[in-house]
Enzyme design. Sequence first.
Site, PDB file in Angstrom:
ATOM      1  N   ARG A  54       0.753  -1.294   0.031  1.00  0.00           N
ATOM      2  CA  ARG A  54       0.034  -0.350  -0.377  1.00  0.00           C
ATOM      3  C   ARG A  54       1.346   0.817   0.342  1.00  0.00           C
ATOM      4  O   ARG A  54       1.556   1.127   1.251  1.00  0.00           O
ATOM      5  CB  ARG A  54      -1.351   0.233   1.251  1.00  0.00           C
ATOM      6  CG  ARG A  54      -1.633  -0.619   1.554  1.00  0.00           C
ATOM      7  CD  ARG A  54      -2.710  -0.601   0.146  1.00  0.00           C
ATOM      8  NE  ARG A  54      -3.695  -1.951  -0.514  1.00  0.00           N
ATOM      9  CZ  ARG A  54      -5.008  -1.846  -0.873  1.00  0.00           C
ATOM     10  NH1 ARG A  54      -4.695  -1.898  -1.953  1.00  0.00           N
ATOM     11  NH2 ARG A  54      -6.021  -3.028  -1.195  1.00  0.00           N
ATOM     12  N   ALA A  82     -11.036  -7.282  -0.937  1.00  0.00           N
ATOM     13  CA  ALA A  82     -11.712  -5.873  -1.090  1.00  0.00           C
ATOM     14  C   ALA A  82     -10.905  -5.137  -2.804  1.00  0.00           C
ATOM     15  O   ALA A  82     -10.219  -5.561  -3.506  1.00  0.00           O
ATOM     16  CB  ALA A  82     -11.134  -4.996   0.053  1.00  0.00           C
ATOM     17  N   GLU A 140     -14.351  -9.761  -7.129  1.00  0.00           N
ATOM     18  CA  GLU A 140     -12.959  -9.310  -6.558  1.00  0.00           C
ATOM     19  C   GLU A 140     -11.985 -10.993  -5.761  1.00  0.00           C
ATOM     20  O   GLU A 140     -10.793 -10.243  -5.306  1.00  0.00           O
ATOM     21  CB  GLU A 140     -12.888  -8.635  -4.762  1.00  0.00           C
ATOM     22  CG  GLU A 140     -13.451  -7.133  -5.531  1.00  0.00           C
ATOM     23  CD  GLU A 140     -12.292  -6.164  -6.525  1.00  0.00           C
ATOM     24  OE1 GLU A 140     -11.120  -7.048  -6.432  1.00  0.00           O
ATOM     25  OE2 GLU A 140     -12.010  -5.807  -7.524  1.00  0.00           O
ATOM     26  N   GLU A 168      -8.278 -11.342  -6.494  1.00  0.00           N
ATOM     27  CA  GLU A 168      -7.197 -11.357  -5.629  1.00  0.00           C
ATOM     28  C   GLU A 168      -7.161 -12.922  -4.984  1.00  0.00           C
ATOM     29  O   GLU A 168      -5.420 -13.021  -4.730  1.00  0.00           O
ATOM     30  CB  GLU A 168      -7.927 -10.870  -4.320  1.00  0.00           C
ATOM     31  CG  GLU A 168      -8.187  -9.256  -4.987  1.00  0.00           C
ATOM     32  CD  GLU A 168      -8.204  -8.114  -4.175  1.00  0.00           C
ATOM     33  OE1 GLU A 168      -8.112  -8.410  -2.613  1.00  0.00           O
ATOM     34  OE2 GLU A 168      -8.189  -7.338  -4.233  1.00  0.00           O
ATOM     35  N   GLU A 171      -1.177  -5.866  -7.360  1.00  0.00           N
ATOM     36  CA  GLU A 171      -1.858  -7.211  -7.373  1.00  0.00           C
ATOM     37  C   GLU A 171      -0.325  -8.247  -7.367  1.00  0.00           C
ATOM     38  O   GLU A 171      -0.719  -9.622  -7.698  1.00  0.00           O
ATOM     39  CB  GLU A 171      -3.025  -7.024  -7.471  1.00  0.00           C
ATOM     40  CG  GLU A 171      -4.072  -6.344  -6.439  1.00  0.00           C
ATOM     41  CD  GLU A 171      -5.133  -6.374  -7.569  1.00  0.00           C
ATOM     42  OE1 GLU A 171      -5.690  -7.255  -8.483  1.00  0.00           O
ATOM     43  OE2 GLU A 171      -6.560  -5.817  -6.810  1.00  0.00           O
TER      44      GLU A 171
END
Length: 217
Positions: free
Chosen positions: A70, A82, A100, A104, A149
């Site tokens: 992040r 998320a 999602e 993910e 990701e």
Amino acid sequence: MSENSGPGTHDFVVRSSEVAYDGAILALRLDEVEMPGGRIAEREVVEHYGAVAVVARDHDGRIAMVRQYRHPVGRRLLEIPAGLLDKGSAESPLTAAQRELAEETDLRAERWQVLVDLDLSPGFTDEALRVYLAEELSQHHIADREDEEADMSLEWLHLDEAVAKVFSGEIVNATAVAGILAVFAADRADIALRTTDTPWRDQPHAFADRKAGRASG
């Protein structure tokens, strides 16, 4: 003082509104709002798409978590899957959550329930998030990932272990903290969760509607 003029009765009328910034995932809106007593005050509102998140629990009671970089905090955080509601009316919150989860974690779930609804910081933003509990998991296709990701890893934690990491400060993502503690509390209090068609009162629309209007125009 009349019966209808005490605390909790004022109508906060917006007298004017303008968009000061309109970006890719948020906008800054300046509203002039009538306060009790008649004063007009400016309120800065960050408009957001809103988001969904998933506590995905397998038959062994483990939670699927992702560790993702992040940039604003400059490190990888342990989170639950998320994503943004950035497809507007073309995708329901449940469908977005299912997407999602697949994108993910390469997982899908047969059983979905609404876990908690969150207004993330209502003092300045309309950003809201719906967290689902997904169970009866199975493997889905392997998704293509890019940017942050592409570096994301999947980790499985038993619920008690996840709760411990919340209180030790290792899990600090607000969505993950809320989802983990909500499942923990619901299990112990034997609370019946809401169905996926339960209305979401504070689901944001302003930013997505403006984007959709600009695209159609």
